[in-house]
Design an enzyme around this catalytic site. Structure first.
Site, PDB file in Angstrom:
ATOM      1  N   ASN A   1      -2.225   0.156   3.305  1.00 53.83           N
ATOM      2  CA  ASN A   1      -3.453  -0.626   3.508  1.00 53.83           C
ATOM      3  C   ASN A   1      -3.859  -0.769   4.978  1.00 53.83           C
ATOM      4  O   ASN A   1      -5.026  -0.881   5.289  1.00 53.83           O
ATOM      5  CB  ASN A   1      -3.338  -1.992   2.829  1.00 53.83           C
ATOM      6  CG  ASN A   1      -2.160  -2.788   3.318  1.00 53.83           C
ATOM      7  OD1 ASN A   1      -1.250  -2.247   3.947  1.00 53.83           O
ATOM      8  ND2 ASN A   1      -2.155  -4.067   3.034  1.00 53.83           N
TER       9      ASN A   1
ATOM     10  N   GLU B   1       8.533  -6.799   4.908  1.00 50.41           N
ATOM     11  CA  GLU B   1       7.212  -7.438   4.729  1.00 50.41           C
ATOM     12  C   GLU B   1       6.706  -7.001   3.371  1.00 50.41           C
ATOM     13  O   GLU B   1       6.253  -5.870   3.218  1.00 50.41           O
ATOM     14  CB  GLU B   1       6.247  -6.978   5.827  1.00 50.41           C
ATOM     15  CG  GLU B   1       6.636  -7.401   7.226  1.00 50.41           C
ATOM     16  CD  GLU B   1       6.508  -8.895   7.447  1.00 50.41           C
ATOM     17  OE1 GLU B   1       6.001  -9.612   6.559  1.00 50.41           O
ATOM     18  OE2 GLU B   1       6.940  -9.341   8.515  1.00 50.41           O
TER      19      GLU B   1
ATOM     20  N   CYS C   1      -1.682  -7.999   1.655  1.00 49.04           N
ATOM     21  CA  CYS C   1      -0.504  -8.660   1.094  1.00 49.04           C
ATOM     22  C   CYS C   1      -0.598 -10.182   1.134  1.00 49.04           C
ATOM     23  O   CYS C   1      -0.097 -10.860   0.256  1.00 49.04           O
ATOM     24  CB  CYS C   1       0.723  -8.219   1.875  1.00 49.04           C
ATOM     25  SG  CYS C   1       0.475  -8.423   3.641  1.00 49.04           S
TER      26      CYS C   1
ATOM     27  N   GLU D   1       7.343 -10.425  11.776  1.00 50.51           N
ATOM     28  CA  GLU D   1       6.741  -9.500  12.728  1.00 50.51           C
ATOM     29  C   GLU D   1       5.903 -10.318  13.706  1.00 50.51           C
ATOM     30  O   GLU D   1       5.600 -11.489  13.487  1.00 50.51           O
ATOM     31  CB  GLU D   1       5.863  -8.476  11.991  1.00 50.51           C
ATOM     32  CG  GLU D   1       6.704  -7.606  11.064  1.00 50.51           C
ATOM     33  CD  GLU D   1       6.045  -6.305  10.661  1.00 50.51           C
ATOM     34  OE1 GLU D   1       5.063  -6.347   9.926  1.00 50.51           O
ATOM     35  OE2 GLU D   1       6.546  -5.231  11.096  1.00 50.51           O
TER      36      GLU D   1
HETATM   37  P1  NAD Z   1       5.354   0.802  -1.791  1.00 52.26           P
HETATM   38  O1  NAD Z   1       6.476  -0.157  -1.867  1.00 52.26           O
HETATM   39  O2  NAD Z   1       5.052   1.633  -2.969  1.00 52.26           O
HETATM   40  O3  NAD Z   1       5.581   1.829  -0.585  1.00 52.26           O
HETATM   41  C1  NAD Z   1       5.783   1.377   0.730  1.00 52.26           C
HETATM   42  C2  NAD Z   1       6.447   2.460   1.537  1.00 52.26           C
HETATM   43  O4  NAD Z   1       7.794   2.611   1.108  1.00 52.26           O
HETATM   44  C3  NAD Z   1       5.808   3.860   1.400  1.00 52.26           C
HETATM   45  O5  NAD Z   1       5.820   4.484   2.665  1.00 52.26           O
HETATM   46  C4  NAD Z   1       6.755   4.556   0.442  1.00 52.26           C
HETATM   47  O6  NAD Z   1       6.755   5.968   0.585  1.00 52.26           O
HETATM   48  C5  NAD Z   1       8.085   3.983   0.852  1.00 52.26           C
HETATM   49  N1  NAD Z   1       9.144   4.034  -0.149  1.00 52.26           N
HETATM   50  C6  NAD Z   1       9.026   4.002  -1.499  1.00 52.26           C
HETATM   51  N2  NAD Z   1      10.240   4.045  -2.080  1.00 52.26           N
HETATM   52  C7  NAD Z   1      11.159   4.077  -1.074  1.00 52.26           C
HETATM   53  C8  NAD Z   1      12.584   4.102  -1.031  1.00 52.26           C
HETATM   54  N3  NAD Z   1      13.314   4.094  -2.140  1.00 52.26           N
HETATM   55  N4  NAD Z   1      13.185   4.134   0.172  1.00 52.26           N
HETATM   56  C9  NAD Z   1      12.467   4.113   1.306  1.00 52.26           C
HETATM   57  N5  NAD Z   1      11.113   4.102   1.335  1.00 52.26           N
HETATM   58  C10 NAD Z   1      10.456   4.075   0.153  1.00 52.26           C
HETATM   59  O7  NAD Z   1       4.089  -0.065  -1.359  1.00 52.26           O
HETATM   60  P2  NAD Z   1       2.571   0.395  -1.196  1.00 52.26           P
HETATM   61  O8  NAD Z   1       2.014   0.638  -2.572  1.00 52.26           O
HETATM   62  O9  NAD Z   1       2.475   1.465  -0.176  1.00 52.26           O
HETATM   63  O10 NAD Z   1       1.921  -0.916  -0.568  1.00 52.26           O
HETATM   64  C11 NAD Z   1       1.524  -2.026  -1.335  1.00 52.26           C
HETATM   65  C12 NAD Z   1       2.555  -3.120  -1.267  1.00 52.26           C
HETATM   66  O11 NAD Z   1       2.856  -3.417   0.084  1.00 52.26           O
HETATM   67  C13 NAD Z   1       2.060  -4.403  -1.868  1.00 52.26           C
HETATM   68  O12 NAD Z   1       3.075  -5.022  -2.625  1.00 52.26           O
HETATM   69  C14 NAD Z   1       1.748  -5.267  -0.665  1.00 52.26           C
HETATM   70  O13 NAD Z   1       1.792  -6.641  -0.884  1.00 52.26           O
HETATM   71  C15 NAD Z   1       2.770  -4.810   0.310  1.00 52.26           C
HETATM   72  N6  NAD Z   1       2.327  -5.092   1.674  1.00 52.26           N
HETATM   73  C16 NAD Z   1       2.960  -6.075   2.385  1.00 52.26           C
HETATM   74  C17 NAD Z   1       2.542  -6.389   3.665  1.00 52.26           C
HETATM   75  C18 NAD Z   1       3.217  -7.486   4.470  1.00 52.26           C
HETATM   76  O14 NAD Z   1       3.113  -7.466   5.681  1.00 52.26           O
HETATM   77  N7  NAD Z   1       3.913  -8.415   3.854  1.00 52.26           N
HETATM   78  C19 NAD Z   1       1.494  -5.686   4.235  1.00 52.26           C
HETATM   79  C20 NAD Z   1       0.880  -4.686   3.499  1.00 52.26           C
HETATM   80  C21 NAD Z   1       1.318  -4.397   2.212  1.00 52.26           C
END
Ligand code: NAD
Length: 484
Positions: A153, A250, A284, A458
């Site tokens: 995002n 996060e 998020c 962060e």
């Molecule tokens: P996701 O968890 O599907 O993927 C996040 C990242 O992790 C990607 O780069 C993905 O390739 C990687 N990944 C996936 N499986 C992995 C593994 N087993 N080991 C290591 N890396 C792995 O999330 P998304 O769909 O990209 O993003 C949406 C989510 O992120 C939502 O839940 C949102 O709330 C959260 N988010 C949190 C924040 C925050 O700062 N708290 C900010 C933005 C998004």
């Protein structure tokens, strides 16, 4: 012509590198479905190159003075600001977010982080503790190689929020962007290099979750910082536990926004819009459970609907557009599934709910009223433009309901009663809170979640603790008094 295809997929040791021995994946512009780039996922060979480069570069980088490291980061911040438009156009292609947002919230936020931590770098110090004649001093040392893993995002912002404190503390970083938005982090790597960052200190390796997992498993990685879902957070935490690697997580949220009957209604409606529809709701920290006092609920819904009618939905590159598509077909289908569930579980659809008749992953801003705590749309993170209004009458009751979630990222309160504002915020279980505002994220303030929303913070001075470790040194000034 403007090209979104990068020179190569990965940036390692100060240059673009490619390994075409695996299949490519497409990068899709969410507003038109056009393929705007093709990227190769990192292979074992690429992963090894990145780890070796980071390892070779880290100690020399850490040996420089903090001021010198900070100067590089601040130079990068200046370059980012000078190229804000170009970087914002790329961010818009990567994510589909309107240019009217990306010009203000992405590269500029990344520049803020590099400038802030660049300024702090010379101040990463220990302390002196006098103990009679003897004394102890502490050193704040780098961790080594940090792995950053990003969500889709905010690809530029996430890369910078992780890189800036990591590099300020003398670490090297390998950053793996989300496979959905792989383009922006490469530009940050280029700019850091141009600003004078030594080769190998910041590297970008592309790929899906398996590439992130493979990098994380390597014992040369000392810390991981993930922005992503709770499900991924659990896997990353588990994998990091094998070598007791440091972790910042996060993760997701289902945050409450409580609007009391004495709130300034226009500000509260504005807050609810910021809490739900910026970036098409893909944030998020969004306050997606909007608890509105029964006495003002219908007035609130009327004003909210009227304001949503003014949303300019369209071409994200047109600067008058202020509401764009979702990031991907997959995300759109997830959100549509939640909307259908809201309807079938009996919530009242006040506006939106439908897909727009145009190319791209466009969903209308959607508001549900009469939502109860048990409904799926009130419990699960949707990550799309869907706002749920829940009624309340009693302060203690609404606080208990707001806290009745496994998440704890953010929370907000709108009221003119200052005692109530602070009392209620004091009771809400969330890491990043707002009074008469929502979703502000200045680099000076810590950002992060409680409960399942994450570990660590962060931004702010606090991030330094998550990217460094303390060594304490006892110094004896006299003779050693041993028992034999
Ligand atoms: P996701 O968890 O599907 O993927 C996040 C990242 O992790 C990607 O780069 C993905 O390739 C990687 N990944 C996936 N499986 C992995 C593994 N087993 N080991 C290591 N890396 C792995 O999330 P998304 O769909 O990209 O993003 C949406 C989510 O992120 C939502 O839940 C949102 O709330 C959260 N988010 C949190 C924040 C925050 O700062 N708290 C900010 C933005 C998004």
């Amino acid at each position: 012509m403007y090209s979104t295809q990068p020179t190569a997929s990965h940036f390692i040791n100060g240059r673009y590198v490619e390994d075409i021995s695996v299949a490519r994946f497409d990068v899709i512009y969410p507003a038109s479905w056009a393929v705007i780039a093709q990227i190769y996922a990192g292979t074992d060979h690429i992963i090894e190159q990145a780890l070796s480069a980071a390892q070779a570069a880290q100690q020399d980088w850490a040996a420089r003075s903090g001021t010198e490291r900070g100067r590089v980061l601040r130079r990068a911040a200046d370059l980012i600001r000078a190229r804000n438009r170009e970087l914002s156009v790329l961010e818009t292609h990567d994510t589909g977010k309107p240019l009217s947002e990306t010009l203000y919230a992405d590269a500029t936020s990344g520049a803020d982080a590099l400038e802030y931590f660049g300024g702090l770098a010379g101040n990463v110090t220990g302390e002196h503790i006098q103990l009679g004649e003897d004394w102890v001093y502490t050193r704040r040392e780098a961790l080594g190689i940090c792995l950053g893993i990003g969500a889709w995002n905010y690809p530029t912002q996430i890369a910078c929020w992780k890189a800036a404190p990591a590099l300020a503390c003398g670490n090297a970083m390998i950053f793996k962007p989300s496979e959905t938005t792989p383009l922006c982090a490469l530009k940050i790597a280029e700019i850091l290099s141009e600003a004078g960052l030594p080769d190998g200190v910041f590297n970008v390796v592309q790929g899906q979750g398996d590439v992130g997992a493979a990098l994380l498993q390597d014992p040369r990685i000392n810390k991981v910082s993930l922005t992503g879902s709770v499900a991924t957070g659990r896997k990353v935490y588990q994998s990091a536990a094998a070598d007791l690697k440091q972790v910042t997580l996060e993760l997701g949220g289902k945050s409450p926004l409580i609007i009391f009957e004495d709130a300034d209604l226009d500000n509260a409606v504005g807050g609810a819009i910021l809490a739900n529809f910026y970036s098409s709701g893909q944030i998020c920290s969004n306050g997606t459970r909007v608890f509105v006092h029964k006495a003002i609920k219908e007035a609130f819904l009327d004003r909210l609907s009227a304001r949503l009618d003014q949303a300019v939905i369209g071409d994200p590159l047109d600067e008058t557009t202020n509401f764009g598509p979702l990031v991907s077909d997959r995300q759109m289908q997830i959100v549509q599934g939640f909307i259908a569930q809201g309807i079938s579980e009996g919530a009242r659809l006040v506006c939106g709910g439908q897909r727009l008749e145009r190319p791209g992953y466009y969903l209308a801003p959607t508001v549900f009223a009469d939502v109860s705590d048990e409904m799926t749309i009130a419990r699960e993170e949707i990550f799309g433009p869907v706002l749920s209004v829940l009624d309340f009458e009693d302060e203690a009751d609404v606080v208990a309901r707001a806290n009745n979630t496994e998440y704890g990222l953010s929370a907000g309160v709108f009221t003119r009663d200052i005692s109530r504002a602070h009392r209620v915020i004091g009771k809400l279980q969330a890491g990043s809170c707002f009074i008469n505002s929502y979703n502000d994220a200045p680099v000076e303030a810590p950002f992060g979640g409680m409960k399942l929303s994450g570990i660590g913070r962060e931004n702010s001075k606090n991030a330094i603790e998550h990217y460094s470790q303390l060594k304490s040194v006892y110094v004896r000034m006299g003779d050693v008094d041993a028992p034999f």
